[in-house]
Design a protein around this motif. Structure first.
Motif, PDB file in Angstrom:
ATOM      1  N   VAL A  73      41.768  12.804  -1.197  1.00 62.07           N
ATOM      2  CA  VAL A  73      41.255  13.910  -2.004  1.00 62.07           C
ATOM      3  C   VAL A  73      42.406  14.853  -2.338  1.00 62.07           C
ATOM      4  O   VAL A  73      43.155  15.283  -1.451  1.00 62.07           O
ATOM      5  N   SER A  74      42.539  15.179  -3.619  1.00 60.72           N
ATOM      6  CA  SER A  74      43.543  16.147  -4.056  1.00 60.72           C
ATOM      7  C   SER A  74      42.854  17.494  -4.279  1.00 60.72           C
ATOM      8  O   SER A  74      41.803  17.558  -4.916  1.00 60.72           O
ATOM      9  N   ILE A  75      43.438  18.568  -3.727  1.00 55.74           N
ATOM     10  CA  ILE A  75      42.860  19.908  -3.866  1.00 55.74           C
ATOM     11  C   ILE A  75      43.870  20.811  -4.577  1.00 55.74           C
ATOM     12  O   ILE A  75      44.986  21.016  -4.094  1.00 55.74           O
ATOM     13  N   LYS A  76      43.446  21.351  -5.720  1.00 56.10           N
ATOM     14  CA  LYS A  76      44.290  22.264  -6.489  1.00 56.10           C
ATOM     15  C   LYS A  76      43.750  23.682  -6.311  1.00 56.10           C
ATOM     16  O   LYS A  76      42.555  23.927  -6.465  1.00 56.10           O
ATOM     17  N   CYS A  77      44.642  24.625  -5.975  1.00 54.68           N
ATOM     18  CA  CYS A  77      44.233  26.005  -5.710  1.00 54.68           C
ATOM     19  C   CYS A  77      44.632  26.921  -6.864  1.00 54.68           C
ATOM     20  O   CYS A  77      45.745  26.837  -7.384  1.00 54.68           O
ATOM     21  N   LYS A  78      43.688  27.792  -7.257  1.00 58.25           N
ATOM     22  CA  LYS A  78      43.955  28.824  -8.255  1.00 58.25           C
ATOM     23  C   LYS A  78      43.496  30.161  -7.685  1.00 58.25           C
ATOM     24  O   LYS A  78      42.304  30.356  -7.442  1.00 58.25           O
ATOM     25  N   ASN A  79      44.445  31.073  -7.463  1.00 49.48           N
ATOM     26  CA  ASN A  79      44.164  32.363  -6.824  1.00 49.48           C
ATOM     27  C   ASN A  79      43.506  32.161  -5.455  1.00 49.48           C
ATOM     28  O   ASN A  79      42.649  32.941  -5.036  1.00 49.48           O
ATOM     29  N   VAL A  80      43.917  31.120  -4.795  1.00 48.60           N
ATOM     30  CA  VAL A  80      43.448  30.781  -3.457  1.00 48.60           C
ATOM     31  C   VAL A  80      44.647  30.324  -2.637  1.00 48.60           C
ATOM     32  O   VAL A  80      45.466  29.535  -3.119  1.00 48.60           O
ATOM     33  N   VAL A  81      44.767  30.822  -1.415  1.00 45.83           N
ATOM     34  CA  VAL A  81      45.809  30.373  -0.491  1.00 45.83           C
ATOM     35  C   VAL A  81      45.117  29.621   0.639  1.00 45.83           C
ATOM     36  O   VAL A  81      44.197  30.140   1.272  1.00 45.83           O
ATOM     37  N   MET A  82      45.587  28.407   0.903  1.00 44.54           N
ATOM     38  CA  MET A  82      44.900  27.538   1.858  1.00 44.54           C
ATOM     39  C   MET A  82      45.895  26.959   2.851  1.00 44.54           C
ATOM     40  O   MET A  82      46.964  26.475   2.474  1.00 44.54           O
ATOM     41  N   ASP A  83      45.553  27.045   4.137  1.00 44.74           N
ATOM     42  CA  ASP A  83      46.348  26.354   5.146  1.00 44.74           C
ATOM     43  C   ASP A  83      45.427  25.445   5.956  1.00 44.74           C
ATOM     44  O   ASP A  83      44.311  25.150   5.525  1.00 44.74           O
ATOM     45  N   ASP A  84      45.854  25.029   7.124  1.00 43.73           N
ATOM     46  CA  ASP A  84      45.089  24.031   7.886  1.00 43.73           C
ATOM     47  C   ASP A  84      43.797  24.575   8.491  1.00 43.73           C
ATOM     48  O   ASP A  84      42.914  23.801   8.861  1.00 43.73           O
ATOM     49  N   THR A  85      43.700  25.902   8.622  1.00 41.25           N
ATOM     50  CA  THR A  85      42.513  26.480   9.270  1.00 41.25           C
ATOM     51  C   THR A  85      41.830  27.582   8.471  1.00 41.25           C
ATOM     52  O   THR A  85      40.709  27.950   8.791  1.00 41.25           O
ATOM     53  N   CYS A  86      42.496  28.118   7.452  1.00 39.10           N
ATOM     54  CA  CYS A  86      41.938  29.256   6.712  1.00 39.10           C
ATOM     55  C   CYS A  86      42.072  29.060   5.201  1.00 39.10           C
ATOM     56  O   CYS A  86      43.002  28.403   4.720  1.00 39.10           O
ATOM     57  N   ILE A  87      41.130  29.666   4.476  1.00 36.52           N
ATOM     58  CA  ILE A  87      41.187  29.717   3.016  1.00 36.52           C
ATOM     59  C   ILE A  87      41.052  31.184   2.631  1.00 36.52           C
ATOM     60  O   ILE A  87      40.025  31.818   2.927  1.00 36.52           O
ATOM     61  N   TYR A  88      42.086  31.741   1.996  1.00 32.05           N
ATOM     62  CA  TYR A  88      42.075  33.131   1.563  1.00 32.05           C
ATOM     63  C   TYR A  88      41.776  33.143   0.069  1.00 32.05           C
ATOM     64  O   TYR A  88      42.573  32.631  -0.736  1.00 32.05           O
ATOM     65  N   VAL A  89      40.632  33.728  -0.301  1.00 30.68           N
ATOM     66  CA  VAL A  89      40.193  33.627  -1.696  1.00 30.68           C
ATOM     67  C   VAL A  89      40.126  35.000  -2.348  1.00 30.68           C
ATOM     68  O   VAL A  89      39.792  36.001  -1.720  1.00 30.68           O
ATOM     69  N   GLU A  90      40.467  35.032  -3.639  1.00 27.80           N
ATOM     70  CA  GLU A  90      40.285  36.208  -4.467  1.00 27.80           C
ATOM     71  C   GLU A  90      39.072  35.982  -5.363  1.00 27.80           C
ATOM     72  O   GLU A  90      38.652  34.844  -5.590  1.00 27.80           O
ATOM     73  N   GLU A  91      38.505  37.063  -5.854  1.00 26.31           N
ATOM     74  CA  GLU A  91      37.384  36.941  -6.769  1.00 26.31           C
ATOM     75  C   GLU A  91      37.811  36.140  -7.999  1.00 26.31           C
ATOM     76  O   GLU A  91      38.824  36.436  -8.625  1.00 26.31           O
ATOM     77  N   GLY A  92      37.056  35.116  -8.321  1.00 31.13           N
ATOM     78  CA  GLY A  92      37.414  34.252  -9.447  1.00 31.13           C
ATOM     79  C   GLY A  92      38.332  33.107  -9.076  1.00 31.13           C
ATOM     80  O   GLY A  92      38.652  32.261  -9.917  1.00 31.13           O
ATOM     81  N   GLY A  93      38.765  33.056  -7.822  1.00 26.07           N
ATOM     82  CA  GLY A  93      39.623  31.962  -7.377  1.00 26.07           C
ATOM     83  C   GLY A  93      38.901  30.620  -7.420  1.00 26.07           C
ATOM     84  O   GLY A  93      37.667  30.551  -7.377  1.00 26.07           O
ATOM     85  N   LYS A  94      39.679  29.553  -7.495  1.00 27.41           N
ATOM     86  CA  LYS A  94      39.084  28.222  -7.626  1.00 27.41           C
ATOM     87  C   LYS A  94      39.734  27.219  -6.674  1.00 27.41           C
ATOM     88  O   LYS A  94      40.932  27.315  -6.384  1.00 27.41           O
ATOM     89  N   LEU A  95      38.923  26.266  -6.232  1.00 30.95           N
ATOM     90  CA  LEU A  95      39.401  25.056  -5.580  1.00 30.95           C
ATOM     91  C   LEU A  95      38.903  23.882  -6.422  1.00 30.95           C
ATOM     92  O   LEU A  95      37.699  23.757  -6.662  1.00 30.95           O
ATOM     93  N   ILE A  96      39.822  23.046  -6.856  1.00 34.58           N
ATOM     94  CA  ILE A  96      39.460  21.907  -7.696  1.00 34.58           C
ATOM     95  C   ILE A  96      39.739  20.624  -6.922  1.00 34.58           C
ATOM     96  O   ILE A  96      40.891  20.315  -6.606  1.00 34.58           O
ATOM     97  N   PHE A  97      38.666  19.899  -6.599  1.00 36.76           N
ATOM     98  CA  PHE A  97      38.776  18.653  -5.838  1.00 36.76           C
ATOM     99  C   PHE A  97      38.735  17.471  -6.816  1.00 36.76           C
ATOM    100  O   PHE A  97      37.827  17.369  -7.643  1.00 36.76           O
ATOM    101  N   THR A  98      39.728  16.579  -6.726  1.00 44.23           N
ATOM    102  CA  THR A  98      39.705  15.335  -7.497  1.00 44.23           C
ATOM    103  C   THR A  98      39.807  14.160  -6.533  1.00 44.23           C
ATOM    104  O   THR A  98      40.583  14.202  -5.569  1.00 44.23           O
TER     105      THR A  98
END
Length: 303
Positions: A73-98
Motif C-alpha cells: 500500500v502506498s500512502i501519500k500525505c498532504k498537510n499530514v505528517v505521519m510516523d510509525d505511531t502518530c498521524i499529525y493532521v491539519e484541517e483539510g489534510g489528506k491521506l491518499i491510499f493506492t
C-alpha cells in the motif's frame, strides 16, 4: 419525499426472523479474532457463551476465513505528517491510499488507535472517505467523549468492487493527532457470501405469527441445528418447543437461540416484563393494607 427523489434497493440476501446454524463456536475462541474475521465467521458459525455446550450441534474451536490484508500500500500525505505511531493532521489534510485490491471484494480501512482533536471543545476528528462508490463522513471519537466506545479498532467499510478497489482518499475535517498501532487496508472476498446465506436460510422459522406478547412459528429439520431468532436476548422471554419449556441461549453476542433436534417443531416465545407479577402482588397488598388502615381508623374514631 419533500420534493427529493430517493432510490429504494431490495436486499437479495436478507435473513428472516428465524434462521439456523449447523455448527457453533464459543465466545472465548472467537475473542482472538479480528473484527473482520468475526463477521465472516458468524456467516457460517453461531457464537455461543463459554459456559454453554450444545448437546447435538457441532462445536468447533476455529474457522478458516478469507479476509486478507493488502501488504503493498502506498500512502501519500498532504498537510499530514505521519510516523510509525502518530498521524499529525491539519484541517483539510489528506491521506491518499493506492493499492491493488482483490476482485469481487469489500474493502476496509482499519485504524487501530485513538484520536485527540486539537480543539478541546471537539470530541472527534471527522474524516471524509472517498472511494469508487462516492463520499461519506466518519467521526473518529476521542476517549474523553461521553459516548466513546472502546473498540478493538475503527473498521471503515469502503464498499464493494467487482474489479477490486485501487484508491481511497481520506480528508480530515478538523486538526488533531491520531495515535495508532495499525493503519491498514483489508479485503473481504464475497465469493462465498451467496452460499453462506443459502446455508443459513436452508431451514427457517415458517408460519410466523406475531402475538400480543410474543411470536410463534414452525420449523422442520433433518438434522440437529441451532435456531437463531433476530430478537435481542433479554430477561423476560420464555420459549416453548412443542409445548414444553426450552432453554433460551444468547447467540451471536445479542440474539436469542434454541437448540433443536431433527423433526417437525412448533415454536412459541412469550414475553413478560421482569418483576411484573411481583410488582402487581406488591401493589395489591399495598392497596389492601391501605383499605384496612382506613377502615381501622374510622372504627377507632367512632369508638
Amino acid at each position: 419525499m419533500n420534493g427529493t427523489e430517493y432510490n429504494i434497493y431490495e436486499n437479495q440476501y436478507s435473513l428472516p426472523l428465524g434462521y439456523t446454524y449447523a455448527q457453533t463456536i464459543s465466545s472465548e475462541d472467537l475473542a482472538g479474532c479480528s473484527a473482520l474475521e468475526k463477521q465472516e465467521i458468524m456467516m457460517s458459525t453461531a457464537v455461543i457463551e463459554d459456559d454453554v455446550q450444545p448437546e447435538n450441534v457441532e462445536t468447533v474451536s476455529s474457522v478458516d476465513t478469507s479476509v486478507r490484508k493488502i501488504e503493498d500500500v502506498s500512502i501519500k500525505c498532504k498537510n499530514v505528517v505521519m510516523d510509525d505511531t502518530c498521524i499529525y493532521v491539519e484541517e483539510g489534510g489528506k491521506l491518499i491510499f493506492t493499492f491493488e485490491g482483490m476482485e469481487n471484494s469489500e474493502t476496509y480501512l482499519v485504524l487501530d488507535g485513538y484520536c485527540v482533536p486539537t480543539k478541546e471543545s471537539l470530541h472527534s476528528i471527522k474524516i471524509q472517505i472517498k472511494d469508487a462508490s462516492g463520499k461519506y463522513t466518519v467521526a473518529l471519537r476521542s476517549p474523553d467523549f461521553t459516548y466513546y466506545l472502546e473498540k478493538d479498532a475503527e473498521v471503515i467499510n469502503c464498499g464493494y468492487s467487482e474489479e477490486g478497489l485501487t484508491k481511497i482518499t481520506v480528508t480530515f475535517k478538523n486538526a488533531g493527532t491520531i495515535y495508532y498501532d495499525e493503519l491498514g487496508i483489508y479485503c473481504q472476498p464475497m465469493d462465498e457470501y451467496p452460499s453462506q446465506i443459502a446455508a443459513l436460510t436452508e431451514d427457517v422459522l415458517e408460519n410466523v405469527e406475531i402475538l400480543d406478547n410474543g411470536v410463534s412459528g414452525t420449523i422442520s429439520l433433518t438434522e440437529s441445528k441451532l435456531l437463531v431468532l433476530s430478537i435481542p436476548s433479554q430477561s423476560g422471554w420464555t420459549a416453548y418447543v412443542d409445548g414444553e419449556e426450552a432453554e433460551l441461549l444468547t447467540v451471536n453476542i445479542m440474539y436469542m437461540g434454541l437448540e433443536l433436534a431433527p423433526g417437525e417443531h412448533s415454536i412459541v416465545l412469550v414475553y413478560e416484563m421482569p418483576g411484573l407479577k411481583l410488582g402487581l402482588a406488591i401493589t395489591a397488598l399495598s392497596v389492601a393494607l391501605f383499605i384496612i388502615l382506613v377502615l381501622y381508623g374510622r372504627r377507632k374514631r367512632k369508638s
